[in-house]
Design an enzyme around this catalytic site. Structure first.
Site, PDB file in Angstrom:
ATOM      1  N   GLY A  61       0.443  -2.522  -5.804  1.00 50.10           N
ATOM      2  CA  GLY A  61       0.414  -1.100  -6.115  1.00 50.10           C
ATOM      3  C   GLY A  61      -0.476  -0.354  -5.139  1.00 50.10           C
ATOM      4  O   GLY A  61      -0.558  -0.700  -3.958  1.00 50.10           O
ATOM      5  N   SER A  62      -1.205   0.657  -5.647  1.00 48.92           N
ATOM      6  CA  SER A  62      -1.971   1.547  -4.774  1.00 48.92           C
ATOM      7  C   SER A  62      -3.101   0.846  -4.040  1.00 48.92           C
ATOM      8  O   SER A  62      -3.632   1.374  -3.068  1.00 48.92           O
ATOM      9  CB  SER A  62      -2.535   2.709  -5.586  1.00 48.92           C
ATOM     10  OG  SER A  62      -1.458   3.428  -6.147  1.00 48.92           O
ATOM     11  N   THR A  63      -3.500  -0.340  -4.495  1.00 49.51           N
ATOM     12  CA  THR A  63      -4.558  -1.046  -3.774  1.00 49.51           C
ATOM     13  C   THR A  63      -4.073  -1.466  -2.393  1.00 49.51           C
ATOM     14  O   THR A  63      -4.862  -1.910  -1.559  1.00 49.51           O
ATOM     15  CB  THR A  63      -5.032  -2.294  -4.545  1.00 49.51           C
ATOM     16  OG1 THR A  63      -3.911  -3.156  -4.755  1.00 49.51           O
ATOM     17  CG2 THR A  63      -5.623  -1.927  -5.890  1.00 49.51           C
ATOM     18  N   PHE A  64      -2.748  -1.330  -2.175  1.00 45.95           N
ATOM     19  CA  PHE A  64      -2.162  -1.697  -0.887  1.00 45.95           C
ATOM     20  C   PHE A  64      -2.255  -0.553   0.101  1.00 45.95           C
ATOM     21  O   PHE A  64      -2.001  -0.715   1.287  1.00 45.95           O
ATOM     22  CB  PHE A  64      -0.688  -2.078  -1.119  1.00 45.95           C
ATOM     23  CG  PHE A  64      -0.009  -2.730   0.054  1.00 45.95           C
ATOM     24  CD1 PHE A  64      -0.270  -4.061   0.378  1.00 45.95           C
ATOM     25  CD2 PHE A  64       0.909  -2.022   0.830  1.00 45.95           C
ATOM     26  CE1 PHE A  64       0.365  -4.672   1.446  1.00 45.95           C
ATOM     27  CE2 PHE A  64       1.536  -2.631   1.904  1.00 45.95           C
ATOM     28  CZ  PHE A  64       1.272  -3.959   2.213  1.00 45.95           C
ATOM     29  N   LYS A  65      -2.624   0.654  -0.389  1.00 46.52           N
ATOM     30  CA  LYS A  65      -2.521   1.841   0.463  1.00 46.52           C
ATOM     31  C   LYS A  65      -3.449   1.779   1.660  1.00 46.52           C
ATOM     32  O   LYS A  65      -3.162   2.369   2.717  1.00 46.52           O
ATOM     33  CB  LYS A  65      -2.800   3.100  -0.362  1.00 46.52           C
ATOM     34  CG  LYS A  65      -1.601   3.450  -1.235  1.00 46.52           C
ATOM     35  CD  LYS A  65      -1.898   4.598  -2.173  1.00 46.52           C
ATOM     36  CE  LYS A  65      -0.651   4.924  -3.000  1.00 46.52           C
ATOM     37  NZ  LYS A  65      -0.975   5.795  -4.139  1.00 46.52           N
TER      38      LYS A  65
END
Lengths: 382, 645
Positions: free
Chosen positions: B326-330
């Site tokens: 999820g957003s931790t990949f951004k």
């Protein structure tokens, strides 16, 4: 030959008989029995009980019995030979119908408190009967077919009855004792040649028929014969014992592993170490020296007896001694051959050494007869 | 009838002749016997002697003492406990029922125990000791010993068995031992003979399994004399074995305990990594299980309970669980774009709340949109549209390269079982596994850690550590206690100004009023935390659902809710620890995972007891209540035995 024939003046009587005993034989017997005492002490883990002590007592009784038999005049034994033989046969038939079963065979008769093993008795009576028969027959008629047949029947009847029990070992001993008497009596060689030829031929025929369409035995019967002849084919049954016995015997080496140091015997790898396999224990603990010396003692006993037989002018006595010789030899030879893996497993103990009461007494009776023949032989007047 | 002298003479001569023949034959046979005797006793004596020794001497193996497993401070994680047991021998027991009846009055024995004992006794040879009861207390064993005269054939015995004193705390890391199975033996080409010892146990999972060779040690041996039925008569000699070596883990048992308890009630995973050297301080996967159950032989009921539990207690979610990050990949997408030069980070992108890519509409989590956002604010507010745009500019290949560089999609070589590699999806991967060409929509999905991207919680912690240090941090679970200096970690060679922006974004996520994790900020001096929240969808939202209005997460069944994620590092200005938390189906990232991440980070920084002063003042009342409640569950320091070894 009746008792009238005996020249009482040529015979020792009363206490003088003691001088005429076969003293070397007595000495040898005590020696051999002592081997037994030592080994029975050892296999009991260094204890007189449960085997060595009763064995010593029995040997003492055996010696007494031997002297009694020895001092009894030979003509008495000859006169009861026929009756003894018939009684033994009847007892064997009794075993057939009323015998008690033990160890997978019918061998014993219970008469009151006594447990009688008629096959042991038959060993002696067969020899006595044959010796008396050939004494009666005279030397010239022995090879006549009819008389040969009678002699053969006398030997075969008890043999077959014992074989039926089944007790192969004792049957062999009876047949061997009888066979030696018949042979010594002078029956023509041709009969023996024919007998062995026929047996050999039959065995060959049976074995050769194996695997062919007309095979004479069933497959499982052949397999039984195989494992009888070569116990290693049955490594968990009889083969295990023979294998362990050979290991014990071989590991003895020249001088053995030491008194009470035989690991095979001490750790129970040997079966029946106080009876059938006592020679193995001896060979393990005292090595080649111990084993071959016992063999030598046995041979010396045979030699002493043979000498008595040859020097006796009395035909009955000589034949009797020959029978005892034949019986005794096969006794220890089969046992030794068995524990060395040379012969199939037949339950034959080692004479005078293995633990056992009735066998010991019967042997001593046999040697008593040898003494009797020695004492009561006709001696030329000096 | 009187016989003539002539006839007598003939008889004598015949008997003499034949007697000699018989004597000769007997002599020949006796010669054969003698020859055989000589052959066996003099020529083959050696072979037979050897066979006799083989008969008599039995080699027995003495099991080695298994090595201990210790945490970084020497706290015992796996040890060996004295195991008192009672054995019985049929040989000496006499009346079995009487003795077992008396025994049942001294120690707890069930009907089953008695029945099994009786069966074992009858099945085995009379001198074989049969175990009646195991793991008895000292009192129980003393009672048996004191009543020995009334218990013929009964012997109290002592052995060693594996014990995990911290029970469920390190179950997934340390693993457990179990009896050697047929499959274990088949897997080995030349099995160590020690494996044949009855009741010998080997590592079945975790470090116990992977470090088996070090832990096992070498068996000693004992030569005993046995008789024909195998009874031991005496010992001949004995060679002592070598005990197994101890294994020192990087785990901090106290922190591990805190992390696991903080996950209480959730199906979740938390990882703490020391960013300076990659040491894994905590590797918590909840719910856990008591590994001692497996050592003692787990019952089918208990095993099925573990197996059928929706929260999957047997799975080590920290390394085995793969989740869309999820957003931790951004941060990955952002760095890929910076390195590719498609943006300078200052440039802003307009977020209307959605973006149309080749006919498909991709939504931002915020329906109304974020307006104009740069890299820093896009991270802090977790704007999706910004990263959709960046991903399209730089492409999936650049994102994958950066992802790998930051430690995702790599299977770490750790001594625990079932370490998963995660997935950095490539064009080739999709062709081979989905039998379809890569489409631009896939890149857009990957940019926010959705679609095919999968990572493990451990990988996310490593990612964070690498962002915090610009070094190729590699996780480490076992440390050699003799090793003095820490290993040098290679630089990632990411430009400081790029990382500064990324870190600033992560800082604002937590510490800026608009950040998605603002409510979980840390106010203590020198313990400022930076981080990133994430929410990953498990099921894609259908058009129909979207038109019907997005349902609240709480209304969905548990297993359809979103995964909640949070990664963080602290202190912001001098990073020490990286923490990642994944709460399976926890709903939104900021609400479910973030407070857990903060508490665990504070625990790492403050010796497993987060100070109240580190929390923002308005929260302290609630936190204090939570802390007091949790203290009940935490393991007390005295329960953590420091091993002298």
């Amino acid at each position: 030959m009746s008792y009238l024939e005996y020249n009482t003046k040529q015979m020792p009587s009363g206490l003088r008989k003691v001088l005429y005993l076969n003293w070397p034989l007595i000495f040898l017997l005590i020696m051999v029995a002592s081997y037994g005492f030592v080994m029975l002490y050892s296999v009991a883990g260094g204890s007189l009980t449960p085997w060595a002590d009763p064995q010593i007592k029995r040997f003492g009784i055996g010696l007494l019995v031997m002297f009694v038999v020895a001092f009894t005049p030979l003509w008495f034994w000859r006169s009861i030979a026929g009756i003894g033989y018939i009684v033994a046969l009847l007892l064997l038939l009794g075993v057939e119908f009323f015998g008690t079963v033990g160890m997978g065979a019918k061998r014993w008769l219970l008469i009151g408190p006594f447990r009688l093993q008629p096959s042991e008795l038959a060993k002696i009576t067969t020899i006595l009967a044959l010796a008396a028969y050939y004494d009666w027959l005279g030397v010239k008629k022995v090879s006549h077919p009819l008389w040969v047949l009678v002699g053969a029947l006398i030997a075969l009847l008890p043999t077959l009855l014992v074989l039926r029990q089944p007790d192969l070992g004792t049957a062999m001993l009876i047949a061997a004792g009888g066979g030696v008497v018949i042979f010594a009596a002078g029956v023509h060689w041709a009969y023996f040649a024919a007998l062995f030829g026929t047996i050999g031929g039959l065995v060959t025929a049976v074995m050769q028929s194996r695997g062919t369409e007309w095979q004479l035995l069933k497959d499982y019967q052949f397999r039984r014969i195989d494992s009888f002849l070569d116990p290693t084919l049955d490594p968990l049954g009889a083969g295990y014992h023979i294998n362990q016995s050979m290991i014990a015997l071989g590991s003895g080496g020249w001088s053995g592993r030491g008194f009470m140091e035989g690991t095979q015997a001490r750790l129970n790898f040997l079966p029946e170490k106080h009876t059938d396999f006592i020679f193995t224990t001896l060979a393990e603990e005292f090595g080649f020296v111990g084993a071959s010396s016992l063999l030598l003692l046995y041979m010396m006993i045979l030699a002493v007896c043979l000498l008595t037989a040859i020097r006796t002018t009395n035909r009955f006595g000589a034949l009797l001694v020959m029978g005892v010789i034949g019986n005794f030899f096969l006794y220890f030879a089969v046992n030794m051959a068995m524990v060395m893996g040379l012969a199939p497993v037949v339950g034959v103990p080692l004479p005078l050494v293995s633990y056992g009461g009735s066998a010991m007494i019967v042997l001593m009776v046999g040697f008593g007869l040898v003494h009797s023949a020695q004492i009561h032989r006709a001696r030329l007047p000096s | 009838m009187k016989r003539s002298e002539q006839e007598k003479e003939l008889s004598r001569r015949t008997i003499g002749r034949r007697g000699l023949v018989i004597g000769g034959l007997q002599l020949a046979f006796a010669g054969t016997l003698l020859w055989r005797l000589r052959e066996m006793q003099l020529n083959q004596s050696e072979e037979f002697r050897l066979l006799a020794e083989e008969n008599r001497i039995n080699l027995r193996l003495l099991p080695p003492v298994r090595g201990l497993i210790l945490d970084r401070n020497g706290v015992l994680l796996a040890g060996n406990e004295q195991n008192y047991r009672v054995v019985i021998k049929r040989d000496d027991v006499g009346d079995i029922d009487l003795v077992l009846g008396r025994l049942a009055q001294l120690i707890p024995l069930t009907e089953d125990d008695i029945e099994r004992t009786r069966r074992d006794m009858l099945r085995n040879r009379p001198f074989v000791p049969v175990t009646v009861a195991e793991r008895l207390s000292w009192e129980e064993i003393s009672r048996v010993a004191a009543n020995a005269p009334a218990l013929p054939g009964v012997t109290p015995e002592m052995g060693l068995s594996r014990l995990y004193p911290l029970r469920q705390d390190t179950a997934h890391v340390v693993g457990y031992v179990g009896p050697v199975s047929e499959r274990d033996l088949e897997a080995l080409e030349t099995p160590d003979p020690v494996l044949m010892i009855p009741r010998f146990q080997i590592g079945k999972s975790g470090v116990e399994r992977m470090a088996e060779d070090r832990l096992r040690g070498r068996a000693g041996s004992q030569r005993v004399e046995v008789n024909s039925v195998g009874r031991v008569m005496r010992e001949l000699d004995r060679v002592e074995g070598t005990p197994g070596a101890n294994v020192h883990l990087t785990i901090d048992a106290k922190l591990q305990n805190y992390a696991l308890e903080r996950l209480h009630g959730q199906s979740a995973a938390a990882v703490v990594v020391d960013v300076t050297n990659g040491d894994i301080l905590a590797l918590a996967s909840g719910p856990s299980f008591d590994p001692n159950m497996f050592v003692r032989g787990i019952s089918t009921t208990n095993f099925n309970e573990l197996l059928n539990n929706d929260y999957r207690p047997l799975v080590n979610k920290t390394v085995q669980g793969m989740y869309p990050p999820g957003s931790t990949f951004k941060m990955v997408t952002g760095l890929a774009a910076l390195e590719d030069g498609v943006t300078d980070g200052q440039e802003t992108v307009f977020c209307p709340g959605h973006m149309d890519v080749s006919g498909n509409r991709f939504h931002c989590w915020k329906r109304g949109g974020h307006g104009r956002v740069g890299l820093v604010s896009a991270l802090a507010e977790s704007c999706d549209v910004y990263f959709y745009e960046m991903a399209q500019r730089c492409g999936i290949d650049k994102i994958n390269a950066m992802s790998t560089r930051l430690g995702l999609g790599i299977r770490y070589d750790l001594p625990i079982t079932s370490v998963a590699g995660g997935l950095n999806p490539t064009r080739e991967w999709k062709r081979n596994n989905r039998n379809a060409e890569w489409r631009i929509g896939d890149t857009v999905n990957a940019s926010i850690g959705q679609g095919f991207v999968l990572s493990t919680p451990l990988q996310l912690a490593v990612l964070t550590a690498r962002l915090a240090t610009n070094r190729a941090v590699l996780p480490r679970l076992v440390r050699d206690p003799l090793e003095r200096s820490d290993r040098e970690l290679a630089s990632l060679d990411l430009r400081p100004e790029w990382l500064r922006m990324i870190r600033q974004g992560m800082n604002q996520t937590v510490n800026d009023r608009r950040g998605t994790a603002y409510s979980s900020r840390v106010v203590a001096d020198g313990q400022t935390m930076a981080g990133k929240t994430g929410t990953s969808q498990v099921f894609s939202i259908t058009r129909a659902e979207r038109e019907a209005g997005i349902r609240r997460q709480e209304d969905l069944p548990w297993n359809r809710r979103n995964h909640a994620l949070f990664v963080s590092y602290a202190p912001y200005d001098n990073p020490r620890y990286a923490v990642s938390v994944v709460v399976e189906h926890g709903g939104g990232g900021s609400s479910a995972a973030t407070p857990i991440g903060r508490d665990i980070m504070l625990a790492a920084l403050n010796d497993a007891s987060p100070p109240l002063s580190a929390y923002p003042a308005p929260q302290r009342n609630r936190i204090e209540f939570e802390q007091r409640e949790m203290e009940q569950r935490l393991r007390r320091p005295e329960d953590m035995r420091i091993s002298r070894a």
